[in-house]
Write a protein that holds these residues in place. Sequence first.
Motif, mmCIF file in Angstrom:
data_model
loop_
_atom_site.group_PDB
_atom_site.id
_atom_site.type_symbol
_atom_site.label_atom_id
_atom_site.label_comp_id
_atom_site.label_asym_id
_atom_site.label_seq_id
_atom_site.Cartn_x
_atom_site.Cartn_y
_atom_site.Cartn_z
ATOM 1 N N ASP A 1 -4.383 9.647 -7.311
ATOM 2 C CA ASP A 1 -4.995 8.587 -6.499
ATOM 3 C C ASP A 1 -6.518 8.715 -6.457
ATOM 4 O O ASP A 1 -7.137 8.627 -5.404
ATOM 5 C CB ASP A 1 -4.401 8.571 -5.084
ATOM 6 N N GLY B 1 -3.960 -5.668 -3.687
ATOM 7 C CA GLY B 1 -4.591 -4.359 -3.723
ATOM 8 C C GLY B 1 -5.425 -4.154 -2.485
ATOM 9 O O GLY B 1 -5.262 -4.848 -1.475
ATOM 10 N N GLU B 2 -6.348 -3.180 -2.576
ATOM 11 C CA GLU B 2 -7.285 -2.956 -1.486
ATOM 12 C C GLU B 2 -8.360 -4.021 -1.588
ATOM 13 O O GLU B 2 -8.918 -4.233 -2.659
ATOM 14 C CB GLU B 2 -7.932 -1.578 -1.610
ATOM 15 N N ASP C 1 -4.670 -8.603 0.331
ATOM 16 C CA ASP C 1 -4.596 -7.281 0.948
ATOM 17 C C ASP C 1 -3.165 -6.749 0.893
ATOM 18 O O ASP C 1 -2.247 -7.339 1.468
ATOM 19 C CB ASP C 1 -5.076 -7.350 2.388
ATOM 20 N N GLU C 2 -2.981 -5.626 0.201
ATOM 21 C CA GLU C 2 -1.655 -5.028 0.051
ATOM 22 C C GLU C 2 -1.073 -4.536 1.373
ATOM 23 O O GLU C 2 0.132 -4.346 1.487
ATOM 24 C CB GLU C 2 -1.689 -3.897 -0.975
ATOM 25 N N LEU C 3 -1.921 -4.341 2.385
ATOM 26 C CA LEU C 3 -1.440 -3.925 3.705
ATOM 27 C C LEU C 3 -0.657 -5.024 4.409
ATOM 28 O O LEU C 3 0.117 -4.750 5.317
ATOM 29 C CB LEU C 3 -2.619 -3.524 4.604
ATOM 30 N N ASP D 1 0.834 -1.207 0.000
ATOM 31 C CA ASP D 1 0.000 0.000 0.000
ATOM 32 C C ASP D 1 0.867 1.256 0.000
ATOM 33 O O ASP D 1 0.517 2.257 -0.623
ATOM 34 C CB ASP D 1 -0.996 0.011 1.165
ATOM 35 N N ARG D 2 2.026 1.207 0.649
ATOM 36 C CA ARG D 2 2.944 2.359 0.620
ATOM 37 C C ARG D 2 3.656 2.443 -0.727
ATOM 38 O O ARG D 2 3.924 3.538 -1.221
ATOM 39 C CB ARG D 2 3.946 2.277 1.763
ATOM 40 N N HIS E 1 2.257 1.649 -3.471
ATOM 41 C CA HIS E 1 1.210 2.287 -4.289
ATOM 42 C C HIS E 1 1.313 3.807 -4.176
ATOM 43 O O HIS E 1 1.282 4.519 -5.180
ATOM 44 C CB HIS E 1 -0.172 1.797 -3.828
ATOM 45 N N ARG E 2 1.455 4.323 -2.958
ATOM 46 C CA ARG E 2 1.575 5.779 -2.781
ATOM 47 C C ARG E 2 2.842 6.310 -3.437
ATOM 48 O O ARG E 2 2.851 7.418 -3.991
ATOM 49 C CB ARG E 2 1.512 6.129 -1.297
#
Length: 181
Positions: free
Chosen positions: A46, A60-61, A72-74, A32-33, A35-36
């Motif tokens: 975004d 991904g989300e 979950d990308e987290l 997720d980071r 991705h940012r």
Amino acid sequence: MPRQIFQLRISLAGVRPLVWRRVLVPGGFTLDRVHRVVQHAMGWRDCHLHSFEVDGEQFGEPDPDGELSLRDELDVRLDAVVAKGSRFHYTYDFGNWWEHDLVVEDVLLADPEERYPDCSDGDRACPPEDVGGPAGYLALLAAFADPGHPEHHTLRGWAGDRFDPAAFDPGRAGTLLRRFC
């Protein structure tokens, strides 16, 4: 133990001239980071969904409706799914379908004097959001280049006077990365 820094080359697929970035990202970043990092380095805002594909697996989300099968990308660190020489993909905006090819060019030890993530190099501006994907962007570039094109003035007005397809400032991108990632 010193932190590992992944040197990634991000290239936007399907557009010529090539739009690309070279970024330095801590290996401990979750996807997720990352991705940012892609969003800020490329110049996206975004506004749309995204996903990663690494070795055939999608990240991904999580989709609350269960229509998209994504891990979950987290829960996934960059250094757990790629290594030096790895190639993986990032897709942004499932309507315009912006595909990005990512290559791990190198894995380095963090310089204690530097702040990460950072953008060390790149070329050309990111296409404007909602331009219509690679085909729409190529049409925009053609209209920009030809003052006699029937849509020249309309598309210039739509993209804004400040949009310059040839412009890119890695220093500004690096500042955004350190501030928002």
